[in-house]
Design a protein around this motif. Structure first.
Motif: not given
Ligand code: CMC
Length: 428
Positions: A272-293
């Motif tokens: 989970a922490l590695n994932m948060l580091k990879e996401i980095g900043t809030p503007d990248k969140i949507q991209h990772y949400i889309d990937r999770a879906k």
């Protein structure tokens, strides 16, 4: 036990099976005679509908987000109790009196030292070994050092080995850390609390006086409390299954540690922490949400979702508060916390996560706290293992004390070839 019956029509016969009730939670259909009566097995890979045992230790209502240890809600224990007290509770069914707690803490403290020869084990590992690999090896090896507590039929042996495991785990975990950073091992200091001692063995160095920061000690102790037990999860079931064959407790706990390591289980805090580091900043969140879906993408939101909780994990609620407390005490900030809060907000407002009832679990915020305290991500699952040892030991003891205990031996639906004759190699 209820006198209800469930009926199953199978193979042209109607089979009546008893329905048993616990004190709370779903009733269970007792299918133990099913094979003898019908020649059929039940089929439940992943055990999504199977109760594997009776237990009086921990209760979870996943729909309501409730977690009770011996009846006490985890929120109350996290706020008012301590890891030592919760350990006593898990092992002995009731909260201790002041004297009982003092005696228990003293007993655990007395067992914190490791056999000196165990230090040489560490030197056999590569410096860059994952500390969970070291934990599996060293904990399994304890049975080679403590022969005097491996007779599982003897309740005194079981008690001593349980105390040894709980007491030595912080020493073993801290040594795994020290080995990875090339610093000398720090011996236990029995003046300190269980958790303060662990912090000193991890972050102290012989050249300097180590001061335990009370707020960090409290947060760490609470993290241990939150991880102490969690009913029949994968690692606990592994411990029970290993123990059901009569294996010694040190070997069983090593099996639990191996199971816990996986990213779907205890390894999720590191992931989970590695994932948060990879996401980095809030503007990248949507991209990772889309990937999770995306069903074609193996990526999942780590620290999200749970087999049992279809509501907010009550441990995650306490974790979130603890992040703020630790940040305030250490006067630090971590932008990843903002990313995590925003990720939670975006995910919880997304129909995909709402429909599948995916909420933050205990691992979502724990990594942020542990990182602020100074632990590298590779140590996160080690800390989980350290705390869960008391749960594993309590569950193992409960199982071994049950006079009706049998070896665990699931069956299968065979899908391989039917019987065929061996073909000599020259004719294949
Ligand atoms: N991100 C995206 N989708 C998810 C996630 C997630 N984290 N978790 C579950 N789903 C989806 C999954 O794809 C499935 O969708 P569909 O029904 O369309 O196939 C549905 O939700 C149900 O998931 P599942 O994998 O069938 O559920 P499970 O009960 O077998 O798995 C889990 C539970 C914890 C393994 C899973 O939620 C997961 O992999 N989470 C991420 C890892 C994690 O945080 N683990 C820590 C658990 S808590 C601490 C501990 O127990 O050690």
């Amino acid at each position: 036990m209820s006198d209800n019956q469930a009926s199953l029509i199978a193979g042209g016969k109607t089979i009546d099976m008893p329905v048993n009730s616990g004190t709370i939670g779903p009733d269970v259909i007792d299918i133990r005679k099913l094979y003898a009566q019908t020649g059929m097995f039940t089929y439940d890979p992943g055990f999504t509908s199977t109760a594997s045992c009776d237990s009086a230790i921990t209760y979870i209502d996943g729909d309501e987000g409730v977690l009770l240890h011996r009846g006490y809600p985890i929120g109350q224990l996290a706020e008012h109790s301590s890891f030592m007290e919760v350990s006593y509770l898990l092992l002995n069914s009731e909260l201790p009196s002041e004297q009982e707690l003092a005696d228990f803490s003293r007993t655990i403290t007395r067992h914190t030292m490791l056999h000196e020869q165990l230090a040489t084990f560490y030197r056999g590992f590569r410096r860059d070994a994952h500390p969970m690999a070291i934990m599996c090896g060293v904990v399994g090896a304890l049975s080679a050092f403590y022969h005097d507590s491996t007779d599982i039929a003897d309740p005194v042996h079981r008690k001593i080995s349980s105390h040894r495991l709980i007491a030595k785990m912080p020493t073993i975990a801290a040594m795994a850390y020290k080995y990875s950073v090339g610093q000398p091992f720090v011996y236990p200091d029995n003046k300190l609390s269980y958790t303060g001692n662990f912090l000193k063995m991890t972050f102290g160095v012989p050249a300097e006086e180590y001061e335990v920061v009370p707020a960090v000690e409290k947060a760490m102790d609470r993290i241990f409390t939150l991880h102490a037990d969690h009913e029949q999860n994968a690692s606990t079931s592994t411990v029970r299954l290993a123990g059901s064959s009569g294996a010694n407790p040190f070997a069983c706990i090593a099996a639990g540690i191996a199971c816990l390591w996986g990213p779907a289980h205890g390894g999720a805090n590191e992931a989970a922490l590695n994932m948060l580091k990879e996401i980095g900043t809030p503007d990248k969140i949507q991209h990772y949400i889309d990937r999770a879906k995306d069903k074609n993408d193996p990526f999942r939101l780590m620290g999200f979702g749970h087999r049992v909780y279809k509501n907010y994990d009550p441990r995650a609620t306490v974790m979130q508060t603890t992040v703020r407390e630790v940040f305030a005490a250490l006067n630090v900030q971590d932008p990843l916390f903002e990313t995590a809060l925003r990720l939670e907000e975006i995910a919880l407002s997304d129909p995909y996560f709402a429909e599948k009832k995916l909420f933050p679990n205990v691992d979502f915020y724990s990594g942020i706290i542990l990182s602020a305290i100074g632990f590298p991500t590779t140590m996160f699952t080690v800390l989980f293992a350290l705390a869960r040892t008391v749960g594993w030991v309590a569950q193992w003891n409960e199982m071994i004390s049950d006079p009706g205990q049998k070896i665990g031996r699931p069956r299968q639906l065979y899908t391989g070839p039917t019987s065929r004759d061996y073909v000599p190699i020259e004719s294949r």
